[in-house]
Design a protein around this motif. Structure first.
Motif, mmCIF file in Angstrom:
data_model
loop_
_atom_site.group_PDB
_atom_site.id
_atom_site.type_symbol
_atom_site.label_atom_id
_atom_site.label_comp_id
_atom_site.label_asym_id
_atom_site.label_seq_id
_atom_site.Cartn_x
_atom_site.Cartn_y
_atom_site.Cartn_z
ATOM 1 N N GLY A 142 0.767 -1.169 0.061
ATOM 2 C CA GLY A 142 0.018 0.179 -0.089
ATOM 3 C C GLY A 142 0.783 1.288 -0.131
ATOM 4 N N LEU A 143 0.392 2.217 -0.381
ATOM 5 C CA LEU A 143 0.889 3.630 -0.464
ATOM 6 C C LEU A 143 0.139 4.679 0.320
ATOM 7 C CD1 LEU A 143 2.320 3.720 -4.221
ATOM 8 C CD2 LEU A 143 3.694 3.607 -1.997
ATOM 9 N N GLU A 144 -0.541 4.105 1.444
ATOM 10 C CA GLU A 144 -1.160 5.194 2.467
ATOM 11 C C GLU A 144 -0.602 6.317 2.586
ATOM 12 O OE1 GLU A 144 -2.493 1.147 3.720
ATOM 13 O OE2 GLU A 144 -0.797 1.773 2.685
ATOM 14 N N ILE A 145 0.829 6.114 3.242
ATOM 15 C CA ILE A 145 1.652 7.291 3.527
ATOM 16 C C ILE A 145 1.870 8.372 2.648
ATOM 17 C CG2 ILE A 145 3.886 6.325 3.115
ATOM 18 C CD1 ILE A 145 4.660 7.170 6.204
ATOM 19 N N ILE A 146 1.816 7.967 1.442
ATOM 20 C CA ILE A 146 2.004 9.069 0.216
ATOM 21 C C ILE A 146 0.687 9.438 -0.175
ATOM 22 C CG2 ILE A 146 2.836 9.504 -2.167
ATOM 23 C CD1 ILE A 146 4.943 7.381 -1.172
ATOM 24 N N ASN A 147 -0.317 8.528 -0.251
ATOM 25 C CA ASN A 147 -1.634 8.983 -0.936
ATOM 26 C C ASN A 147 -2.423 9.652 0.191
ATOM 27 O OD1 ASN A 147 -3.672 8.727 -2.704
ATOM 28 N ND2 ASN A 147 -4.727 7.466 -1.623
ATOM 29 N N SER A 148 -2.380 9.348 1.526
ATOM 30 C CA SER A 148 -3.166 10.088 2.549
ATOM 31 C C SER A 148 -2.239 10.663 3.543
ATOM 32 C CB SER A 148 -4.060 8.993 3.208
ATOM 33 O OG SER A 148 -5.090 8.397 2.211
ATOM 34 N N VAL A 199 -0.453 -5.654 -4.102
ATOM 35 C CA VAL A 199 -1.569 -6.373 -3.631
ATOM 36 C C VAL A 199 -2.936 -5.914 -4.018
ATOM 37 C CG1 VAL A 199 -0.151 -7.030 -1.663
ATOM 38 C CG2 VAL A 199 -1.756 -4.995 -1.144
ATOM 39 N N SER A 200 -3.189 -4.702 -4.780
ATOM 40 C CA SER A 200 -4.158 -4.319 -5.287
ATOM 41 C C SER A 200 -3.965 -3.643 -6.555
ATOM 42 C CB SER A 200 -5.046 -3.616 -4.269
ATOM 43 O OG SER A 200 -4.414 -2.429 -3.953
ATOM 44 N N ASN A 246 -1.876 1.217 -9.395
ATOM 45 C CA ASN A 246 -2.214 2.364 -10.031
ATOM 46 C C ASN A 246 -1.523 3.615 -9.413
ATOM 47 O OD1 ASN A 246 -4.144 1.279 -11.969
ATOM 48 N ND2 ASN A 246 -5.803 1.547 -10.684
ATOM 49 N N LEU A 247 -1.567 3.775 -8.093
ATOM 50 C CA LEU A 247 -0.880 4.839 -7.432
ATOM 51 C C LEU A 247 0.760 4.470 -7.545
ATOM 52 C CD1 LEU A 247 -3.016 4.520 -4.042
ATOM 53 C CD2 LEU A 247 -2.846 6.498 -5.736
ATOM 54 N N ALA A 248 1.258 3.423 -7.473
ATOM 55 C CA ALA A 248 2.737 3.336 -7.940
ATOM 56 C C ALA A 248 2.884 3.970 -9.212
ATOM 57 C CB ALA A 248 3.215 1.905 -7.676
ATOM 58 N N LYS A 249 2.101 3.637 -10.143
ATOM 59 C CA LYS A 249 2.455 4.273 -11.471
ATOM 60 C C LYS A 249 2.198 5.672 -11.447
ATOM 61 C CE LYS A 249 0.833 0.162 -14.131
ATOM 62 N NZ LYS A 249 -0.283 -0.481 -14.760
ATOM 63 N N LYS A 250 1.394 6.174 -10.762
ATOM 64 C CA LYS A 250 1.331 7.586 -10.498
ATOM 65 C C LYS A 250 2.263 8.543 -9.959
ATOM 66 C CE LYS A 250 -1.816 11.009 -8.661
ATOM 67 N NZ LYS A 250 -3.367 11.077 -7.562
ATOM 68 N N PHE A 251 2.926 7.858 -8.842
ATOM 69 C CA PHE A 251 3.742 8.667 -8.020
ATOM 70 C C PHE A 251 5.065 8.335 -8.459
ATOM 71 C CE2 PHE A 251 0.018 8.379 -4.556
ATOM 72 C CZ PHE A 251 -0.337 10.003 -4.600
ATOM 73 N N THR A 259 -0.204 -6.991 -10.344
ATOM 74 C CA THR A 259 -1.279 -6.971 -9.130
ATOM 75 C C THR A 259 -1.455 -8.404 -8.830
ATOM 76 O OG1 THR A 259 -2.010 -5.050 -9.953
ATOM 77 C CG2 THR A 259 -3.421 -6.281 -8.428
ATOM 78 N N LEU A 260 -1.030 -8.859 -7.521
ATOM 79 C CA LEU A 260 -1.753 -10.176 -6.940
ATOM 80 C C LEU A 260 -2.076 -9.957 -5.711
ATOM 81 C CD1 LEU A 260 1.477 -12.612 -7.526
ATOM 82 C CD2 LEU A 260 -0.601 -12.480 -8.890
ATOM 83 N N TYR A 261 -3.499 -10.553 -5.648
ATOM 84 C CA TYR A 261 -4.481 -10.285 -4.369
ATOM 85 C C TYR A 261 -3.763 -11.155 -3.237
ATOM 86 C CZ TYR A 261 -7.671 -7.486 -7.289
ATOM 87 O OH TYR A 261 -8.101 -6.457 -8.223
#
Length: 302
Positions: A33-39, A68-69, A74-79, A89-91
């Motif tokens: 996850g990229l919560e620390i960057i996205n939020s 994992v999602s 999408n966020l990794a590609k964006k940032f 992507t592997l759940y």
């Protein structure tokens, strides 16, 4: 091969690599996850700067990235401008323990369950406000409880102690203060993490798992709950919509910013008692199957 299967970040090459003949080992990083960057508004300044650098460094150095999602992909590609060929992507999946022989059974018959760390992103304050609103309305039994299961002392790791987020400490104090001031404080139960068996038994017997997070990387606890036939009340954030949006029953989406909306969802879930159907659970188990996921991971590693 260097396989980093968690939030851990490889700052220094392991010592054995220097002694080995492998000059350029394949590096595979798992992005949870990229919560620390996205939020970033939910994290302190030092947290944001440190982790942004480390994540960027790790993703740049990785030969392959497992996300994992699709939301995180999408966020990794964006940032970080990660190319398509480098990220997959592997759940995730979950392992459920058998609590049929559970010795430490819950002492409560009617309760909502929150499971997670006491951090601003988890949105515990709005959950408590929602629960108190519902209790005040007298629409539910006096015996209905809210159980907060998790670790409120989150800053224990080496990194967290050195680069601790002051927002977490303030937030934890705010949660405790809100509970103390509430006239329904006896109905709010604080529990620490216990064994997986006890934990799964608490989930299985809950009226619903409530996860009003502002942001998540995947939300494995939600999947665990559905596997255990427990309804879930979750935020209408992109990752939850992606993973649980096709589940027909047992999933209620809420606006995490509005305690009244959360309270309404709590009441409706308690009243209707709509559990996930057998087809829902079967579809989830087929989609999030460890064996299938493991085979794909091995393909990437090799």
């Amino acid at each position: 091969l260097i396989f980093i299967p968690s939030h851990s970040l490889s700052l220094i090459h392991p010592p054995f690599l220097k002694a080995s003949k492998i000059k350029h080992p394949k590096k595979v990083y798992v992005l949870h996850g990229l919560e620390i960057i996205n939020s970033k508004e939910y994290y302190g300044f030092r947290d944001r700067i440190l982790h942004a650098y480390l994540i960027k460094h790790s993703l740049k150095k990785a030969d392959q990235i497992i996300s994992v999602s699709q939301t995180s992909t999408n966020l990794a590609k964006k940032f970080f401008k990660i190319p398509d060929f480098k990220i997959t992507t592997l759940y995730q999946s979950v392992k459920i323990t058998n609590c049929s022989n559970q010795q430490e059974k819950p002492n409560f018959k009617n309760y909502f369950l929150f499971l997670g760390n006491w951090t601003p992103r988890k949105n515990i304050l709005n959950l408590i406000k929602a629960f108190c609103l519902l209790k005040k309305s007298k629409k539910i039994s006096r015996n209905t409880k809210l159980i907060l299961l998790g670790d409120k002392n989150y800053n224990r790791s080496f990194i967290n102690r050195i680069f601790r987020n002051p927002l977490k400490k303030d937030y934890q104090a705010s949660v405790i203060e809100l509970i103390k001031k509430s006239k329904f404080k006896k109905s709010i139960i604080l529990l620490n993490y216990s064994s997986d068996e006890n934990r799964d038994c608490l989930i299985k017997n809950a009226k619903a798992l409530v996860m009003p997070s502002f942001d998540e990387g995947f939300g494995r606890t939600v999947l665990e709950s559905l596997f255990l036939k427990t309804p879930v009340i979750i935020s209408n954030i992109p990752v939850f919509k992606e993973i649980y949006g096709d589940t027909k029953k047992g999933v209620t989406f809420i606006n995490p910013d509005k305690p009244k909306n959360i309270a309404n969802a709590l009441y409706k879930t308690l009243k209707n008692n709509k559990k996930p159907t057998k087809d829902d659970i079967q579809n989830l188990k087929l989609k999030y199957d460890w064996e299938k996921i493991s085979k794909k991971v091995i393909e990437i590693l090799i």
